[in-house]
Design a protein around this motif. Structure first.
Motif, PDB file in Angstrom:
ATOM      1  N   LYS A 145      10.617  12.095   5.451  1.00  0.00           N
ATOM      2  CA  LYS A 145      11.196  11.248   6.499  1.00  0.00           C
ATOM      3  C   LYS A 145      11.257  11.996   7.819  1.00  0.00           C
ATOM      4  O   LYS A 145      11.684  13.150   7.869  1.00  0.00           O
ATOM      5  CB  LYS A 145      12.598  10.794   6.089  1.00  0.00           C
ATOM      6  N   GLY A 146      10.824  11.319   8.876  1.00  0.00           N
ATOM      7  CA  GLY A 146      10.831  11.927  10.193  1.00  0.00           C
ATOM      8  C   GLY A 146       9.589  12.749  10.493  1.00  0.00           C
ATOM      9  O   GLY A 146       9.387  13.172  11.632  1.00  0.00           O
ATOM     10  N   ARG A 147       8.763  12.993   9.461  1.00  0.00           N
ATOM     11  CA  ARG A 147       7.547  13.786   9.675  1.00  0.00           C
ATOM     12  C   ARG A 147       6.272  12.965   9.423  1.00  0.00           C
ATOM     13  O   ARG A 147       5.257  13.181  10.075  1.00  0.00           O
ATOM     14  CB  ARG A 147       7.535  15.007   8.744  1.00  0.00           C
TER      15      ARG A 147
ATOM     16  N   GLY B 142       4.618  -7.203   4.451  1.00  0.00           N
ATOM     17  CA  GLY B 142       5.385  -7.574   5.634  1.00  0.00           C
ATOM     18  C   GLY B 142       5.658  -6.412   6.577  1.00  0.00           C
ATOM     19  O   GLY B 142       6.474  -6.524   7.487  1.00  0.00           O
ATOM     20  N   ASP B 143       4.983  -5.277   6.338  1.00  0.00           N
ATOM     21  CA  ASP B 143       5.085  -4.071   7.164  1.00  0.00           C
ATOM     22  C   ASP B 143       6.421  -3.339   7.034  1.00  0.00           C
ATOM     23  O   ASP B 143       6.751  -2.507   7.889  1.00  0.00           O
ATOM     24  CB  ASP B 143       4.810  -4.364   8.641  1.00  0.00           C
ATOM     25  N   SER B 144       7.190  -3.626   5.988  1.00  0.00           N
ATOM     26  CA  SER B 144       8.358  -2.791   5.711  1.00  0.00           C
ATOM     27  C   SER B 144       7.885  -1.484   5.122  1.00  0.00           C
ATOM     28  O   SER B 144       6.938  -1.458   4.328  1.00  0.00           O
ATOM     29  CB  SER B 144       9.299  -3.493   4.736  1.00  0.00           C
ATOM     30  N   THR B 145       8.550  -0.405   5.508  1.00  0.00           N
ATOM     31  CA  THR B 145       8.128   0.918   5.050  1.00  0.00           C
ATOM     32  C   THR B 145       9.272   1.636   4.346  1.00  0.00           C
ATOM     33  O   THR B 145      10.453   1.360   4.593  1.00  0.00           O
ATOM     34  CB  THR B 145       7.651   1.792   6.220  1.00  0.00           C
TER      35      THR B 145
ATOM     36  N   MET C 190       0.843  -1.191   0.000  1.00  0.00           N
ATOM     37  CA  MET C 190       0.000   0.000   0.000  1.00  0.00           C
ATOM     38  C   MET C 190       0.883   1.247   0.000  1.00  0.00           C
ATOM     39  O   MET C 190       1.913   1.296   0.683  1.00  0.00           O
ATOM     40  CB  MET C 190      -0.910   0.014   1.225  1.00  0.00           C
ATOM     41  N   GLY C 191       0.455   2.223  -0.765  1.00  0.00           N
ATOM     42  CA  GLY C 191       1.266   3.425  -0.859  1.00  0.00           C
ATOM     43  C   GLY C 191       0.435   4.689  -0.857  1.00  0.00           C
ATOM     44  O   GLY C 191      -0.766   4.662  -1.122  1.00  0.00           O
ATOM     45  N   TRP C 192       1.089   5.767  -0.488  1.00  0.00           N
ATOM     46  CA  TRP C 192       0.520   7.102  -0.633  1.00  0.00           C
ATOM     47  C   TRP C 192       1.402   7.877  -1.606  1.00  0.00           C
ATOM     48  O   TRP C 192       2.627   7.926  -1.443  1.00  0.00           O
ATOM     49  CB  TRP C 192       0.459   7.831   0.708  1.00  0.00           C
ATOM     50  N   TYR C 193       0.775   8.450  -2.604  1.00  0.00           N
ATOM     51  CA  TYR C 193       1.448   9.294  -3.568  1.00  0.00           C
ATOM     52  C   TYR C 193       0.827  10.681  -3.489  1.00  0.00           C
ATOM     53  O   TYR C 193      -0.262  10.853  -2.940  1.00  0.00           O
ATOM     54  CB  TYR C 193       1.259   8.751  -4.984  1.00  0.00           C
TER      55      TYR C 193
ATOM     56  N   ARG D 298       3.362  13.044 -10.324  1.00  0.00           N
ATOM     57  CA  ARG D 298       2.974  12.303  -9.135  1.00  0.00           C
ATOM     58  C   ARG D 298       4.218  11.641  -8.546  1.00  0.00           C
ATOM     59  O   ARG D 298       5.034  11.075  -9.268  1.00  0.00           O
ATOM     60  CB  ARG D 298       1.925  11.247  -9.477  1.00  0.00           C
ATOM     61  N   GLU D 299       4.346  11.712  -7.213  1.00  0.00           N
ATOM     62  CA  GLU D 299       5.514  11.147  -6.554  1.00  0.00           C
ATOM     63  C   GLU D 299       5.101  10.276  -5.387  1.00  0.00           C
ATOM     64  O   GLU D 299       4.084  10.508  -4.738  1.00  0.00           O
ATOM     65  CB  GLU D 299       6.442  12.258  -6.055  1.00  0.00           C
ATOM     66  N   LEU D 300       5.942   9.283  -5.116  1.00  0.00           N
ATOM     67  CA  LEU D 300       5.714   8.426  -3.968  1.00  0.00           C
ATOM     68  C   LEU D 300       6.026   9.187  -2.695  1.00  0.00           C
ATOM     69  O   LEU D 300       7.088   9.801  -2.570  1.00  0.00           O
ATOM     70  CB  LEU D 300       6.585   7.176  -4.045  1.00  0.00           C
ATOM     71  N   VAL D 301       5.113   9.112  -1.742  1.00  0.00           N
ATOM     72  CA  VAL D 301       5.326   9.717  -0.428  1.00  0.00           C
ATOM     73  C   VAL D 301       5.781   8.657   0.562  1.00  0.00           C
ATOM     74  O   VAL D 301       6.782   8.829   1.263  1.00  0.00           O
ATOM     75  CB  VAL D 301       4.041  10.399   0.083  1.00  0.00           C
ATOM     76  N   ALA D 302       5.036   7.562   0.624  1.00  0.00           N
ATOM     77  CA  ALA D 302       5.354   6.494   1.572  1.00  0.00           C
ATOM     78  C   ALA D 302       4.695   5.213   1.097  1.00  0.00           C
ATOM     79  O   ALA D 302       3.662   5.248   0.424  1.00  0.00           O
ATOM     80  CB  ALA D 302       4.870   6.848   2.973  1.00  0.00           C
ATOM     81  N   ALA D 303       5.298   4.090   1.465  1.00  0.00           N
ATOM     82  CA  ALA D 303       4.734   2.793   1.116  1.00  0.00           C
ATOM     83  C   ALA D 303       4.975   1.811   2.254  1.00  0.00           C
ATOM     84  O   ALA D 303       5.936   1.958   3.023  1.00  0.00           O
ATOM     85  CB  ALA D 303       5.348   2.262  -0.176  1.00  0.00           C
TER      86      ALA D 303
END
Length: 115
Positions: free
Chosen positions: A64-66, A54-57, A34-37, A45-50
């Motif tokens: 990062k950090g925010r 297996g819960d790797s992020t 699952m990801g947020w773009y 469009r850019e990847l923000v977080a995924a």
């Protein structure tokens, strides 16, 4: 029918926090990355977080950090907690579900950071 429904966007001031949620139906949620773009006006469009099954992020350097991404497989929901928001975080945020060649998107939710 696959549906990804985002919620939680809005207008906030710099330094504020906001949490986006994406509720998913129609897929075996637990097996998807699952990801947020996000997409700002005039930008790609850019990847923000995924977060993987297996819960790797992983996070974009700019957040990062925010920002923190999390998932709840029982509720078929992925969340993005956004802290210390900056004007440059202003964009339409999209939820995505990806597995092998399958890739699904939500309709997007607007986040505006402005004083």
């Amino acid at each position: 029918q696959v549906q990804l429904v985002e919620s939680g966007g809005g207008l906030v001031q710099p330094g504020d926090s906001l949490t986006l949620s994406c509720t998913v139906s129609g897929i075996a949620f637990a097996f998807y990355t699952m990801g947020w773009y996000r997409q700002a006006p005039g930008k790609q469009r850019e990847l923000v977080a995924a977060i993987t099954e297996g819960d790797s992020t992983n996070y974009a350097d700019s957040v990062k950090g925010r920002f923190i991404i999390s998932r709840d497989n029982a509720k078929k929901t992925v969340c993005l907690q956004m802290n210390s928001l900056k004007p440059e975080d202003t964009a339409v945020y999209y939820c995505s579900a990806q597995r092998y060649t399958w890739n699904y998107w939500g309709q997007g939710t607007q986040v505006t950071v402005s004083s």
